[in-house]
Design a protein around this motif. Structure first.
Motif, PDB file in Angstrom:
ATOM      1  N   UNK A 107       0.850  -1.188   0.000  1.00 21.47           N
ATOM      2  CA  UNK A 107       0.000   0.000   0.000  1.00 21.47           C
ATOM      3  C   UNK A 107       0.885   1.237   0.000  1.00 21.47           C
ATOM      4  N   UNK A 108       0.586   2.187  -0.890  1.00 23.04           N
ATOM      5  CA  UNK A 108       1.411   3.394  -0.912  1.00 23.04           C
ATOM      6  C   UNK A 108       1.186   4.236   0.336  1.00 23.04           C
ATOM      7  N   UNK A 109       2.290   4.757   0.845  1.00 22.92           N
ATOM      8  CA  UNK A 109       2.235   5.714   1.945  1.00 22.92           C
ATOM      9  C   UNK A 109       2.924   6.985   1.471  1.00 22.92           C
ATOM     10  N   UNK A 110       2.675   8.060   2.150  1.00 15.95           N
ATOM     11  CA  UNK A 110       3.268   9.343   1.776  1.00 15.95           C
ATOM     12  C   UNK A 110       4.786   9.173   1.720  1.00 15.95           C
ATOM     13  N   UNK A 111       5.414   9.614   0.641  1.00 18.45           N
ATOM     14  CA  UNK A 111       6.873   9.453   0.510  1.00 18.45           C
ATOM     15  C   UNK A 111       7.624   9.996   1.722  1.00 18.45           C
ATOM     16  N   UNK A 112       8.537   9.157   2.213  1.00 21.52           N
ATOM     17  CA  UNK A 112       9.308   9.509   3.398  1.00 21.52           C
ATOM     18  C   UNK A 112       8.731   8.950   4.680  1.00 21.52           C
ATOM     19  N   UNK A 113       7.525   8.406   4.632  1.00 21.87           N
ATOM     20  CA  UNK A 113       6.891   7.852   5.834  1.00 21.87           C
ATOM     21  C   UNK A 113       6.851   6.330   5.830  1.00 21.87           C
ATOM     22  N   UNK A 114       7.326   5.725   4.762  1.00 24.35           N
ATOM     23  CA  UNK A 114       7.301   4.276   4.657  1.00 24.35           C
ATOM     24  C   UNK A 114       8.677   3.676   4.899  1.00 24.35           C
ATOM     25  N   UNK A 115       8.890   2.498   4.356  1.00 22.11           N
ATOM     26  CA  UNK A 115      10.110   1.743   4.631  1.00 22.11           C
ATOM     27  C   UNK A 115      11.076   1.657   3.456  1.00 22.11           C
ATOM     28  N   UNK A 116      10.664   2.096   2.273  1.00 24.00           N
ATOM     29  CA  UNK A 116      11.582   2.039   1.129  1.00 24.00           C
ATOM     30  C   UNK A 116      12.724   3.027   1.339  1.00 24.00           C
ATOM     31  N   UNK A 117      13.973   2.614   1.138  1.00 26.71           N
ATOM     32  CA  UNK A 117      15.110   3.527   1.328  1.00 26.71           C
ATOM     33  C   UNK A 117      15.252   4.505   0.146  1.00 26.71           C
ATOM     34  N   UNK A 118      14.324   5.454   0.076  1.00 25.27           N
ATOM     35  CA  UNK A 118      14.295   6.398  -1.043  1.00 25.27           C
ATOM     36  C   UNK A 118      15.592   7.189  -1.151  1.00 25.27           C
ATOM     37  N   UNK A 119      16.157   7.585  -0.022  1.00 24.74           N
ATOM     38  CA  UNK A 119      17.429   8.314  -0.046  1.00 24.74           C
ATOM     39  C   UNK A 119      18.535   7.498  -0.669  1.00 24.74           C
TER      40      UNK A 119
END
Length: 163
Positions: A107-119
């Motif tokens: 389920x998508x969550x607001x970017x930066x609030x989830x667990x994917x290491x976006x940085x």
């Protein structure tokens, strides 16, 4: 140049899926090149990882065929952003980012609030010198409980600006 992304598919026909993907992309590549377009195989469906996509693209061997890095899929399959970037770097045409609740809860969550290491993903893109498209993949149509785009998009911009 218009680029079209494709998904590997083939869940119902697992045997020979790599060979089929290579055969079909190799047949389409000259047509795409003549038309001035590109085809990009996404890390999705039966080709979740950079390793799987890179193997197909190397066998196709055409500059008309590249990769879309959907950052969630290789990561949830256990491939680090560093490894995915290393594998897809020569073929990278587009990057899709989103954030999710967990590797098993997409389920998508607001970017930066989830667990994917976006940085980490963005750092790898910087390391590669990638200057192509990066998009927010916001799937509220499939997940109506997801935050509105008006909340997700500014958060996405903050994630991009932070790196």
């Amino acid at each position: 140049m218009y680029k079209r992304q494709v998904f590997g598919g083939g869940a119902g026909l697992p045997r020979g899926r790599r060979e089929r993907a290579v055969r079909h992309l190799a047949a389409a590549a000259p047509l795409a090149a003549t038309a001035g377009v590109g085809i990009a195989l996404e890390t999705h469906d039966e080709f979740l990882t950079g390793a799987e996509v890179a193997e197909v693209l190397e066998a196709v061997g055409s500059p008309a065929v590249g990769a879309v890095w959907d950052a969630v899929n290789p990561w949830r399959a256990g491939e680090s952003p560093e490894r995915t970037a290393e594998l897809l770097g020569p073929w990278l045409r587009h990057v899709q980012l989103k954030d999710v609740a967990s590797p098993t809860d997409l389920r998508p969550v607001v970017p930066g609030r989830g667990v994917l290491p976006l940085g980490d993903v963005l750092e790898q893109l910087r390391r590669l010198g990638y200057d192509g498209w990066i998009s927010l993949e916001w799937e509220r149509a499939w997940y109506p409980e997801a935050a509105p785009l008006a909340e997700a998009l500014p958060a996405f911009h903050r994630v991009l600006d932070a790196v």
